[in-house]
Design a protein around this motif. Sequence first.
Motif, PDB file in Angstrom:
ATOM      1  N   VAL A 201       0.874  -1.187   0.156  1.00  0.00           N
ATOM      2  CA  VAL A 201      -0.027   0.092  -0.035  1.00  0.00           C
ATOM      3  C   VAL A 201       1.133   1.348  -0.133  1.00  0.00           C
ATOM      4  N   ARG A 202       0.463   2.385  -0.901  1.00  0.00           N
ATOM      5  CA  ARG A 202       1.245   3.482  -0.954  1.00  0.00           C
ATOM      6  C   ARG A 202       0.396   4.637  -0.244  1.00  0.00           C
ATOM      7  N   ARG A 203       1.331   5.298   0.726  1.00  0.00           N
ATOM      8  CA  ARG A 203       0.698   6.379   1.337  1.00  0.00           C
ATOM      9  C   ARG A 203       1.192   7.493   0.934  1.00  0.00           C
ATOM     10  N   HIS A 204       0.499   8.387   0.406  1.00  0.00           N
ATOM     11  CA  HIS A 204       1.184   9.561  -0.173  1.00  0.00           C
ATOM     12  C   HIS A 204       1.801  10.514   0.883  1.00  0.00           C
ATOM     13  N   GLY A 205       2.996  10.851   0.478  1.00  0.00           N
ATOM     14  CA  GLY A 205       3.952  11.586   1.179  1.00  0.00           C
ATOM     15  C   GLY A 205       4.561  10.980   2.434  1.00  0.00           C
ATOM     16  N   VAL A 206       4.302   9.631   2.629  1.00  0.00           N
ATOM     17  CA  VAL A 206       4.805   8.803   3.597  1.00  0.00           C
ATOM     18  C   VAL A 206       5.917   7.724   3.067  1.00  0.00           C
ATOM     19  N   GLY A 207       5.218   6.838   2.302  1.00  0.00           N
ATOM     20  CA  GLY A 207       6.192   5.790   1.782  1.00  0.00           C
ATOM     21  C   GLY A 207       5.187   4.561   1.231  1.00  0.00           C
ATOM     22  N   THR A 208       5.912   3.464   0.925  1.00  0.00           N
ATOM     23  CA  THR A 208       5.371   2.384   0.460  1.00  0.00           C
ATOM     24  C   THR A 208       5.321   1.304   1.801  1.00  0.00           C
ATOM     25  N   PHE A 209       4.196   0.544   1.995  1.00  0.00           N
ATOM     26  CA  PHE A 209       4.330  -0.464   3.110  1.00  0.00           C
ATOM     27  C   PHE A 209       3.865  -1.616   2.717  1.00  0.00           C
ATOM     28  N   VAL A 210       4.313  -2.897   3.276  1.00  0.00           N
ATOM     29  CA  VAL A 210       3.602  -4.233   3.180  1.00  0.00           C
ATOM     30  C   VAL A 210       2.509  -4.349   3.714  1.00  0.00           C
ATOM     31  N   ASN A 211       1.422  -4.733   3.045  1.00  0.00           N
ATOM     32  CA  ASN A 211       0.170  -4.993   3.595  1.00  0.00           C
ATOM     33  C   ASN A 211       0.157  -6.227   4.404  1.00  0.00           C
ATOM     34  N   SER A 212      -0.764  -6.211   5.388  1.00  0.00           N
ATOM     35  CA  SER A 212      -0.895  -7.471   6.172  1.00  0.00           C
ATOM     36  C   SER A 212      -1.611  -8.569   5.193  1.00  0.00           C
ATOM     37  N   LYS A 213      -1.143 -10.077   5.669  1.00  0.00           N
ATOM     38  CA  LYS A 213      -1.832 -10.968   4.976  1.00  0.00           C
ATOM     39  C   LYS A 213      -3.166 -11.211   5.203  1.00  0.00           C
ATOM     40  N   PRO A 214      -4.340 -11.477   4.567  1.00  0.00           N
ATOM     41  CA  PRO A 214      -5.438 -11.653   5.095  1.00  0.00           C
ATOM     42  C   PRO A 214      -5.421 -12.778   6.362  1.00  0.00           C
ATOM     43  N   VAL A 215      -6.192 -12.525   7.209  1.00  0.00           N
ATOM     44  CA  VAL A 215      -6.257 -13.668   8.219  1.00  0.00           C
ATOM     45  C   VAL A 215      -7.449 -14.509   7.885  1.00  0.00           C
ATOM     46  N   PHE A 216      -8.417 -14.400   7.286  1.00  0.00           N
ATOM     47  CA  PHE A 216      -9.405 -15.256   6.957  1.00  0.00           C
ATOM     48  C   PHE A 216      -9.634 -15.332   5.216  1.00  0.00           C
ATOM     49  N   THR A 217      -9.701 -16.325   5.051  1.00  0.00           N
ATOM     50  CA  THR A 217      -9.882 -16.882   3.300  1.00  0.00           C
ATOM     51  C   THR A 217     -11.059 -17.791   3.211  1.00  0.00           C
ATOM     52  N   SER A 218     -11.668 -17.492   2.265  1.00  0.00           N
ATOM     53  CA  SER A 218     -12.677 -18.403   2.074  1.00  0.00           C
ATOM     54  C   SER A 218     -13.096 -18.558   0.501  1.00  0.00           C
ATOM     55  N   GLY A 219     -13.458 -19.658   0.090  1.00  0.00           N
ATOM     56  CA  GLY A 219     -14.298 -19.898  -1.335  1.00  0.00           C
ATOM     57  C   GLY A 219     -15.684 -19.426  -1.150  1.00  0.00           C
ATOM     58  N   ILE A 220     -16.106 -18.712  -2.134  1.00  0.00           N
ATOM     59  CA  ILE A 220     -17.464 -18.398  -2.140  1.00  0.00           C
ATOM     60  C   ILE A 220     -18.591 -19.346  -2.833  1.00  0.00           C
ATOM     61  N   GLU A 221     -18.288 -20.605  -3.132  1.00  0.00           N
ATOM     62  CA  GLU A 221     -19.081 -21.353  -3.593  1.00  0.00           C
ATOM     63  C   GLU A 221     -20.173 -21.945  -2.865  1.00  0.00           C
ATOM     64  N   GLN A 222     -19.859 -22.116  -1.582  1.00  0.00           N
ATOM     65  CA  GLN A 222     -20.767 -22.618  -0.401  1.00  0.00           C
ATOM     66  C   GLN A 222     -21.137 -21.165   0.423  1.00  0.00           C
ATOM     67  N   LEU A 223     -22.496 -21.344   0.946  1.00  0.00           N
ATOM     68  CA  LEU A 223     -22.946 -20.328   1.812  1.00  0.00           C
ATOM     69  C   LEU A 223     -22.282 -20.333   3.192  1.00  0.00           C
ATOM     70  N   THR A 224     -21.136 -19.964   3.256  1.00  0.00           N
ATOM     71  CA  THR A 224     -20.524 -20.181   4.875  1.00  0.00           C
ATOM     72  C   THR A 224     -20.706 -18.788   5.449  1.00  0.00           C
ATOM     73  N   SER A 225     -20.944 -18.831   6.646  1.00  0.00           N
ATOM     74  CA  SER A 225     -21.273 -17.713   7.482  1.00  0.00           C
ATOM     75  C   SER A 225     -19.895 -17.096   7.962  1.00  0.00           C
ATOM     76  N   VAL A 226     -19.906 -15.804   8.313  1.00  0.00           N
ATOM     77  CA  VAL A 226     -18.952 -15.136   8.693  1.00  0.00           C
ATOM     78  C   VAL A 226     -18.337 -15.512  10.060  1.00  0.00           C
TER      79      VAL A 226
END
Length: 242
Positions: free
Chosen positions: A64-89
């Motif tokens: 992610v690039r923050r204007h006037g600050v610099g470029t940072f590494v984003n955090s990896k997503p904690v939650f990952t899921s397929g959307i083929e099935q109706l899975t609740s949050v």
Amino acid sequence: MTIKSDHRALYLQVIDRMKQDIAAGVYKEKEKLPSEFELSKTLGVSRATLREALRLLEEDNIIVRRHGVGTFVNSKPVFTSGIEQLTSVSDMIRQAGMEPGAIYLSTSETLSSEEDIKRFHCTADDTVITIERVRTANGEPVVYCIDKVPSDYLPANFLGRKESSIFTAIEESGDIHISYAVTFIDPTGYHEDASPILECEPETALLVLKQLHYDEDDRLVLYSKNYFRADKFSFHVVRKRV
């Protein structure tokens, strides 16, 4: 170590190298990357090539690039899921080894709007219940949810209850069973309502999932609009050849 030339375009090689370095911990999550001058010198590529690689890495939500600050590494997503099935949050959060929770913001019953009438094929005299809540993981807000259901599809005492599952409330009578959903996913930047509720930084992207839930008779019974923090969630689809 500089990029070694192969048959691919240089910016693609830079992307692979940056991903490898991030995975190896050379550049850690939320850490600021070296300047473009330093990176281009280290990798042995032009700044134009580096900028193209960084642009695509940003599109993939890796940096992610923050204007006037610099470029940072984003955090990896904690939650990952397929959307083929109706899975609740809640299930997604549990699968990540965290405790799901909900903060109810408001529950209201109003006469159907023009949009509701078109969506649910109801009349102007029918009422719709709108539920706004925040889903949490270990107490941290991660999803802002807006759900709309025709009042006739919910128990009569619903407004006086705090249901953890709207699905359960809709199916309580046994007359309705949610069979499938049609989902639309839109990425968005800062949102004036959702971002503050989810305690997002200005540069944190959101994934907006609009879901139309249908019963076995193809009747729309629930409309959901959920704002997911893109730094916490990722979704994928398994596509099969036919």
